[in-house]
Structure formats: structure tokens, C-alpha cells
Enzyme design. Structure first.
Site, PDB file in Angstrom:
ATOM      1  N   LEU A  34      37.998   5.837 174.424  1.00  0.00           N
ATOM      2  CA  LEU A  34      36.588   4.993 174.493  1.00  0.00           C
ATOM      3  C   LEU A  34      35.769   4.895 174.527  1.00  0.00           C
ATOM      4  O   LEU A  34      35.495   6.570 174.604  1.00  0.00           O
ATOM      5  CB  LEU A  34      36.709   4.306 175.238  1.00  0.00           C
ATOM      6  CG  LEU A  34      38.215   3.288 175.821  1.00  0.00           C
ATOM      7  CD1 LEU A  34      37.926   2.214 177.035  1.00  0.00           C
ATOM      8  CD2 LEU A  34      38.825   1.838 174.525  1.00  0.00           C
ATOM      9  N   PRO A  35      34.815   4.918 173.686  1.00  0.00           N
ATOM     10  CA  PRO A  35      33.328   5.457 173.302  1.00  0.00           C
ATOM     11  C   PRO A  35      32.810   6.440 174.947  1.00  0.00           C
ATOM     12  O   PRO A  35      32.418   7.669 174.692  1.00  0.00           O
ATOM     13  CB  PRO A  35      32.105   4.805 173.037  1.00  0.00           C
ATOM     14  CG  PRO A  35      32.961   3.592 172.196  1.00  0.00           C
ATOM     15  CD  PRO A  35      34.922   3.536 172.879  1.00  0.00           C
ATOM     16  N   LYS A  77      33.890  19.804 179.932  1.00  0.00           N
ATOM     17  CA  LYS A  77      34.104  20.054 178.417  1.00  0.00           C
ATOM     18  C   LYS A  77      32.623  19.781 178.144  1.00  0.00           C
ATOM     19  O   LYS A  77      31.942  20.248 177.502  1.00  0.00           O
ATOM     20  CB  LYS A  77      34.264  18.367 178.675  1.00  0.00           C
ATOM     21  CG  LYS A  77      33.774  17.770 177.426  1.00  0.00           C
ATOM     22  CD  LYS A  77      34.596  17.809 176.244  1.00  0.00           C
ATOM     23  CE  LYS A  77      34.001  17.167 174.783  1.00  0.00           C
ATOM     24  NZ  LYS A  77      34.497  17.141 173.434  1.00  0.00           N
ATOM     25  N   LYS A 125      25.000  12.982 173.247  1.00  0.00           N
ATOM     26  CA  LYS A 125      25.398  11.861 174.263  1.00  0.00           C
ATOM     27  C   LYS A 125      26.300  12.605 174.898  1.00  0.00           C
ATOM     28  O   LYS A 125      25.721  13.025 176.351  1.00  0.00           O
ATOM     29  CB  LYS A 125      26.663  11.005 173.755  1.00  0.00           C
ATOM     30  CG  LYS A 125      27.657  10.407 175.095  1.00  0.00           C
ATOM     31  CD  LYS A 125      28.729  10.146 174.461  1.00  0.00           C
ATOM     32  CE  LYS A 125      29.988  10.045 175.023  1.00  0.00           C
ATOM     33  NZ  LYS A 125      31.351   9.731 175.081  1.00  0.00           N
ATOM     34  N   THR A 179      34.880  11.117 176.618  1.00  0.00           N
ATOM     35  CA  THR A 179      34.027  11.974 177.262  1.00  0.00           C
ATOM     36  C   THR A 179      33.482  11.141 177.874  1.00  0.00           C
ATOM     37  O   THR A 179      32.434  10.280 177.353  1.00  0.00           O
ATOM     38  CB  THR A 179      33.707  12.965 175.899  1.00  0.00           C
ATOM     39  OG1 THR A 179      34.557  13.912 175.143  1.00  0.00           O
ATOM     40  CG2 THR A 179      32.521  13.961 176.768  1.00  0.00           C
TER      41      THR A 179
HETATM   42  P1  NAD Z   1      35.029   5.547 168.246  1.00  0.00           P
HETATM   43  O1  NAD Z   1      33.801   4.763 168.053  1.00  0.00           O
HETATM   44  O2  NAD Z   1      35.718   5.901 166.745  1.00  0.00           O
HETATM   45  O3  NAD Z   1      36.152   5.182 168.878  1.00  0.00           O
HETATM   46  C1  NAD Z   1      36.220   4.143 169.774  1.00  0.00           C
HETATM   47  C2  NAD Z   1      36.845   2.631 170.186  1.00  0.00           C
HETATM   48  O4  NAD Z   1      37.216   2.924 171.125  1.00  0.00           O
HETATM   49  C3  NAD Z   1      36.920   1.854 169.148  1.00  0.00           C
HETATM   50  O5  NAD Z   1      38.024   1.403 167.703  1.00  0.00           O
HETATM   51  C4  NAD Z   1      36.682   0.491 169.440  1.00  0.00           C
HETATM   52  O6  NAD Z   1      36.656  -0.318 168.950  1.00  0.00           O
HETATM   53  C5  NAD Z   1      37.034   1.136 170.903  1.00  0.00           C
HETATM   54  N1  NAD Z   1      36.953   0.032 171.881  1.00  0.00           N
HETATM   55  C6  NAD Z   1      35.875  -0.221 172.659  1.00  0.00           C
HETATM   56  N2  NAD Z   1      36.031  -0.993 173.539  1.00  0.00           N
HETATM   57  C7  NAD Z   1      36.810  -1.221 174.207  1.00  0.00           C
HETATM   58  C8  NAD Z   1      37.517  -1.858 175.410  1.00  0.00           C
HETATM   59  N3  NAD Z   1      36.799  -2.328 175.638  1.00  0.00           N
HETATM   60  N4  NAD Z   1      39.196  -2.193 174.870  1.00  0.00           N
HETATM   61  C9  NAD Z   1      40.033  -1.663 173.274  1.00  0.00           C
HETATM   62  N5  NAD Z   1      39.300  -0.787 172.605  1.00  0.00           N
HETATM   63  C10 NAD Z   1      37.804  -0.172 172.419  1.00  0.00           C
HETATM   64  O7  NAD Z   1      34.886   6.976 168.971  1.00  0.00           O
HETATM   65  P2  NAD Z   1      36.009   8.120 168.987  1.00  0.00           P
HETATM   66  O8  NAD Z   1      34.962   9.154 167.645  1.00  0.00           O
HETATM   67  O9  NAD Z   1      37.680   7.949 168.867  1.00  0.00           O
HETATM   68  O10 NAD Z   1      35.872   8.646 170.542  1.00  0.00           O
HETATM   69  C11 NAD Z   1      36.313   8.808 171.503  1.00  0.00           C
HETATM   70  C12 NAD Z   1      35.985   9.695 172.492  1.00  0.00           C
HETATM   71  O11 NAD Z   1      36.095  10.802 172.413  1.00  0.00           O
HETATM   72  C13 NAD Z   1      34.748   8.988 172.867  1.00  0.00           C
HETATM   73  O12 NAD Z   1      34.383   9.441 174.649  1.00  0.00           O
HETATM   74  C14 NAD Z   1      33.954  11.094 172.397  1.00  0.00           C
HETATM   75  O13 NAD Z   1      32.802  11.805 173.216  1.00  0.00           O
HETATM   76  C15 NAD Z   1      35.413  11.931 172.234  1.00  0.00           C
HETATM   77  N6  NAD Z   1      35.664  12.558 171.561  1.00  0.00           N
HETATM   78  C16 NAD Z   1      35.083  12.426 169.796  1.00  0.00           C
HETATM   79  C17 NAD Z   1      34.991  14.085 169.122  1.00  0.00           C
HETATM   80  C18 NAD Z   1      34.614  13.476 167.304  1.00  0.00           C
HETATM   81  O14 NAD Z   1      34.974  14.246 166.533  1.00  0.00           O
HETATM   82  N7  NAD Z   1      34.559  12.302 166.860  1.00  0.00           N
HETATM   83  C19 NAD Z   1      35.796  14.540 169.757  1.00  0.00           C
HETATM   84  C20 NAD Z   1      35.904  14.795 170.842  1.00  0.00           C
HETATM   85  C21 NAD Z   1      36.026  13.887 171.617  1.00  0.00           C
END
Ligand code: NAD
Length: 301
Positions: free
Chosen positions: A65-66, A176, A251, A101
């Protein structure tokens, strides 16, 4: 084969769930966004109509999740998903793995609530970005009990290549943040060095080639060089599109600042870097790769 509930199918979670299905696991997928669920079904997962339905007979529950508030809201409740939170619906004996994260303090809070219900929980944030999620080459940075990690290991290996156990609950998140804080500082410093060279008429490609085999070398000189045209495949050479978003770096640096305050640790460069990425976001570059931070000191980059 394990029965896995996967919650949060965004840029990272979507491909991670697809890799689990590809490895032969029975994946029940849920996201608030119906389009994300449909994509997971196309990749071999089963759709769940709610998070509670996804976990109903799960052996392993994974979330991606975000941010902290989404993870606390999901597991502890108090949000639109219901007052009880998902922990109440997870079968006894299931293993919970949060790959988001988030703040170390949030990870510890949710892990304690899980333990109070007899559920083992790991924080397992990842490094490797969306490319690593798609290729199944992520690095998992894990906090929690060693025995729980051994149960999770075969599942993590279907999504990644490296697994590091950093300590108890929350330790994965701390590690991390340490990595990403160093990365944020090094990227800003590398951009500044290249801008100084350019201001003196140096060729950024030649300067980078020298630095890449000298003591200023780093991932920022060799792989994700912030100067346009130095590395063909770096985001800088395609208008900073793709890569690791400036807002995501911001973030993570905010979480590092919180973590530093809670431990009384000094992070002068981390705090400075957080401000630089905040300025870069305010300049309209929030969705661009974080190497666009070089634009603060080199307007034409
Ligand atoms: P994203 O916003 O693409 O995906 C998050 C998903 O969670 C969305 O589809 C949203 O609809 C869903 N969501 C939110 N609340 C929810 C709930 N209560 N129930 C069900 N679904 C829910 O984000 P992302 O890029 O996939 O990143 C996810 C995590 O990974 C973050 O914490 C980010 O910091 C971390 N991260 C991202 C990257 C990157 O390059 N994108 C790299 C490493 C770590």
C-alpha cells in the site's frame, strides 16, 4: 503452493502478485481500484470483492500500500473498510507480510497488534523499483522474527532475488530508509558536482566517466546519472520520465526525518536533501525521476 491474499495491486503490488501466480501460488487479490484487480486476474490471480474475502482462507497475507495511514487503516481499522480492521478477519496461524514503505513506528504498531492476535507479522519493504517488481528481482529488507522470515522466504523468493533480515519488527523499514536517505543525498551531490563542472565548460560525459572510476563513483554516476545525455538508458536522457519518482524520494526522506527525531539521531544531510526534493516537487517535478533534482542547480538539465 500456498494460499496467498494480496492487497494493494498498484505499480509494485500488481507485478508482484502476478509473479506469485506465475510461480503456482493460489493468489486472491484485492485493491480498492477495480481496474487493478482486473489486471491481476488477467495475470492469473483470483478476484476478491473485499480485503476480508481475500484473507478468508489465506496462509499468507501480503500488502503493498502507499503509506503508513493506509497500512494502519487496513489492518487496525477505523477507515472505510470497517471498524475492526483486517487483523480480526485473518485466520489463526496465517503469516502477515507488509511490503509497503512506511514509518518504522507504524510497522511496530501493526506488528504488535498482530502479535496480540497470535499472528506473526513481518515488515518487508523492497528495493528495486517497478522494473524489479516485474522481473521478480526485488530485494526484501525484513524486520520481524527469524522463524516468520523462514516461513515467508519461499514466497518472497518468487518475487525477488535478495532477502536481508535486519532485526525485529520495524527494522526492515529503518534499513530501507537508511538506504534511500544515502541515495537521495548522493544523487543531489552528484548533480551538484556535474553542474559545477558544466559551469566551467567541462563535458558532463567526460566528467562522469572519470568520476565513475574515481572516489566520487556511485549508482548516481554509473547507472542513473542525473545529467541528460550521459547515459542513454537513464531517466535524465528521456526528460526524467519513469524511474523512481521525486515524490516517492520525498516521502522516504520525510520518513527518515521522523525516524531520526524519534531516536534523537542527527541527519543534517538527510534533512537538507529532504528540502531539496521538496523544492523540486514544488517546481513541478514531483512525478519525474528523482534525479531531476539536478534542475535546482542546472536550469537547462
Ligand atoms: P501505487 O499507488 O501504485 O499502488 C498502491 C495501491 O494500493 C493502489 O492500487 C491503491 O488503490 C491500493 N490501495 C490503497 N489503499 C488500499 C486499501 N485500503 N485496500 C486495498 N488497496 C488499497 O503505489 P506503488 O508504487 O505500488 O508503491 C507501493 C509501496 O511500495 C509504497 O509504499 C512505495 O513507497 C513502495 N515502493 C515503491 C517503489 C516504486 O518504484 N514505485 C519502489 C520501492 C518501494
Amino acid at each position: 503452493m500456498q494460499r496467498i491474499a494480496f492487497i494493494g495491486l498498484g505499480h509494485m503490488g500488481g507485478p508482484m502478485a502476478a509473479n506469485l501466480a506465475r510461480a503456482g501460488h493460489a493468489v486472491r487479490a484485492f485493491d480498492l481500484d477495480a481496474g487493478a484487480v482486473a489486471a491481476a486476474v488477467a495475470a492469473g490471480a483470483q478476484a476478491a470483492a473485499s480485503a476480508a474475502e481475500a484473507v478468508a482462507d489465506a496462509e499468507v497475507v501480503i500488502s503493498m500500500l502507499p503509506a503508513s495511514r493506509h497500512v494502519e487503516g487496513l489492518y487496525l481499522g477505523g477507515d472505510a473498510l470497517g471498524e475492526d480492521g483486517l487483523l480480526a478477519a485473518i485466520p489463526a496461524g496465517a503469516l502477515v507480510v507488509d511490503c509497503s514503505t512506511i514509518a518504522p513506528a507504524s510497522a511496530r504498531k501493526v506488528a504488535e497488534a498482530a502479535a496480540a492476535r497470535g499472528l506473526a507479522m513481518l515488515d518487508a519493504p523492497v528495493s528495486g523499483g517497478t522494473a524489479g517488481a516485474q522481473a521478480g528481482t526485488l530485494t526484501f529488507i525484513v524486520g520481524g522474527e527469524a522463524a516468520a522470515l523462514e516461513r515467508a522466504r519461499p514466497v518472497l523468493q518468487a518475487m525477488g532475488r535478495n532477502v536481508f533480515h535486519m532485526g525485529d519488527a520495524g527494522a526492515g523499514q529503518v534499513a530501507k530508509l537508511c538506504n534511500n536517505m544515502a541515495l537521495g543525498v548522493i544523487m543531489a551531490a552528484t548533480g551538484e558536482a556535474l553542474a559545477l563542472g558544466a559551469a566551467h565548460g567541462l563535458d558532463a560525459k567526460a566528467l562522469s566517466a572519470m568520476m565513475a572510476v574515481s572516489t566520487g563513483r556511485s549508482w548516481a554516476t554509473e547507472v542513473c546519472n542525473p545529467w541528460p545525455g550521459v547515459l542513454e538508458n537513464a531517466p535524465a536522457s528521456r526528460g526524467y520520465a519513469g524511474g523512481f519518482g521525486n515524490d516517492l524520494m520525498l516521502k522516504d526522506l520525510g520518513l527518515a526525518a521522523e525516524a531520526a527525531m524519534s531516536a534523537g539521531a542527527a541527519i543534517p544531510l538527510g534533512e537538507l536533501a529532504r528540502n531539496l526534493y521538496a523544492m523540486n516537487s514544488a517546481a513541478g517535478n514531483g512525478r519525474l525521476d528523482f534525479s531531476s533534482v539536478v534542475r535546482l542547480v542546472a536550469k537547462d538539465a
